[in-house]
Design an enzyme around this catalytic site. Structure first.
Site, PDB file in Angstrom:
ATOM      1  N   PHE A  91       0.822  -1.214   0.000  1.00 48.54           N
ATOM      2  CA  PHE A  91       0.000   0.000   0.000  1.00 48.54           C
ATOM      3  C   PHE A  91       0.853   1.260   0.000  1.00 48.54           C
ATOM      4  CE2 PHE A  91      -0.019   2.478   3.887  1.00 48.54           C
ATOM      5  CZ  PHE A  91       0.671   1.686   4.779  1.00 48.54           C
ATOM      6  N   LYS A  92       2.116   1.138   0.333  1.00 51.08           N
ATOM      7  CA  LYS A  92       2.958   2.326   0.412  1.00 51.08           C
ATOM      8  C   LYS A  92       3.270   2.929  -0.959  1.00 51.08           C
ATOM      9  CE  LYS A  92       4.946   1.262   4.870  1.00 51.08           C
ATOM     10  NZ  LYS A  92       4.399  -0.089   5.150  1.00 51.08           N
TER      11      LYS A  92
END
Ligand SMILES: *Cc1c(COP(=O)(O)O)cnc(C)c1O
Length: 434
Positions: A106-107
């Site tokens: 998700f980063k």
């Protein structure tokens, strides 16, 4: 829009400066001076608005005049060039999949947004101002996302510190194989040691010429774009008649803190659940009122092995340091590796859904909260593709996970890294690089 330091011993500064500096000179995290809720009709209408447009509306007040409108629209459109599907796992329980980006963590969104902002600011800096060096500590996934997000950005060098033997093989490949302006340092120590070295470097005046900045979620350009996810989830939720709960697998607490910001902007969120592994500093704080950071312990959800979550001060600021006000909106529970493996198997048996260990911790937190507060709709954030934790997932579920294209691309590239074991070595490395 101005940002102030949560240590309150530095000057207020612009978005641009907050991004370039990372941390305020007094070591405090930057926090926006004001937050204006969005127009309620905009929130009601989310279903009909594109992701980049939602993101632009959500972020624009935090950027202010530092990036022109058309440029900022470009930046969010490029940042969000993949999907964020909401998958039904069981009745009233959904997984928000945040792993469809280039490094499958998700980063990616925060890293891509920050890289583009910094790229824009650099194009407008004086030629002789020198390069910016992004220095980042990773417990697993940040490194890959930052390496991919910043690869080839003009005028920016990236140095990634990761704890030796504590990241997965795929994670290590993602941050050591790209080359160009990306370099990796393997640290003989824990994630907290990496993070401490990075913080020391920021305060080291003799590194002033290196224009160091951070790409951890302490940087506002990494932290704030994560609020988009909560809007995207709500947009896809067809039945909104029940209260909505978000459960976020948490390490440095940047993601959930961005969720709280989405709530401040007017997104109707009933309650937030921060789910942790046995690194339980925040759950303990909610239980007994004392915040005592501890050294991080290694778990199977390694991107959350954080003993002193840096964004928790921002969460406290949202609630004016009032623990009772915080508890009314926010719960936090901790789970062991055993519980995580068991629930991964249970989810798979019941629904066929393959959760990675981080998502599974989020699911556990959600179920625990819903057990005490039934009749709500729960969304847990699936923060990494199961393939990133291949051994654990295959071993726990007895299934074979198909390796996606993004990952296959790094599998047989050579790892290039340097080993260090002290701050002095990091400093020498930085000073020696041109
Ligand atoms: C970084 C990370 C987390 C934790 O997010 P924070 O914002 O640090 O709380 C959870 N899951 C995965 C897969 C991560 O990479």
């Amino acid at each position: 829009m101005n940002y102030y330091s949560l240590n309150r011993n530095s000057e207020k500064t612009s978005f641009r400066n907050a991004v370039i500096q990372g941390l305020a000179p007094d070591k405090g995290l930057y926090f926006p001076e004001t937050v204006e809720p969005l127009d309620p009709t905009f929130i009601k209408d989310l279903e009909n608005i594109s992701n980049p447009e939602i993101a632009y509306m959500a972020i624009k007040q935090f950027v202010g005049d530092d990036i022109p409108e058309a440029e900022l629209q470009n930046i969010v459109t490029e940042t969000l060039s993949f999907d964020f599907p909401l998958e039904k796992v069981e009745d009233d329980i959904y997984a928000l999949e945040l792993f469809h980006g280039p490094t499958m963590a998700f980063k990616d969104v925060g890293a891509r947004f920050m890289a583009r902002c910094l790229g824009y600011f650099n194009r407008n800096r004086k030629q002789d101002a020198g390069k910016v060096t992004v220095l980042v500590a990773t417990s697993g996934d940040t490194g890959g996302a930052v390496a991919s997000g910043f690869l080839g950005v003009e005028g920016v060098d990236v140095v990634i510190l990761y704890p030796s033997g504590k990241v997965s093989d795929i994670q290590e490949r993602q941050l050591t194989t790209l080359g160009k302006n990306i370099r990796a340092l393997e640290v003989d120590g824990t994630f907290d040691d990496c993070q401490d070295m990075v913080k020391t470097a920021f305060l080291d005046k003799s590194l002033g010429e290196k224009n160091l900045t951070s790409a951890n979620s302490i940087n506002v350009a990494r932290w704030l774009p994560q609020m988009f996810y909560f809007f995207f989830a709500y947009k896809q939720l067809q039945h909104k008649e029940k209260d909505v709960i978000f459960a976020v697998p948490s390490g440095n607490f940047g993601n959930i803190c961005a969720g709280i910001m989405a709530g401040k902007l007017g997104l109707p969120v009933d309650h937030f659940v921060a789910a942790t592994n046995i690194n339980d500093t925040v759950p303990q704080y909610l239980k007994n009122g004392t915040y005592s950071p501890k050294p991080s312990k290694q778990t199977i959800s390694n991107a959350m092995d954080v003993g002193n979550p840096s964004n928790f001060v921002r969460i406290q600021q949202f609630f004016d340091q009032d623990i009772e006000a915080l508890k009314a909106k926010f719960s936090s529970y901790s789970f062991s590796d055993d519980q995580t493996r068991k629930v991964m198997a249970n989810i798979y048996t019941a629904s066929g859904y393959v959760a990675d260990p981080h998502g599974a911790v989020g699911y556990l937190g959600l179920k625990k909260y819903l057990g005490q507060n039934p009749g709500k709709t729960g969304i847990f954030l699936e923060t990494a593709h199961p393939v990133k934790f291949l051994d654990i997932v295959e071993d726990t579920l007895g299934v074979q996970v198909e390796i996606p294209e993004q990952i296959r691309a790094v599998m047989d590239k050579e790892k290039i890294k340097r080993s260090i074991s002290s701050y002095e070595e990091l400093k020498r490395f930085l000073l020696d690089s041109k």
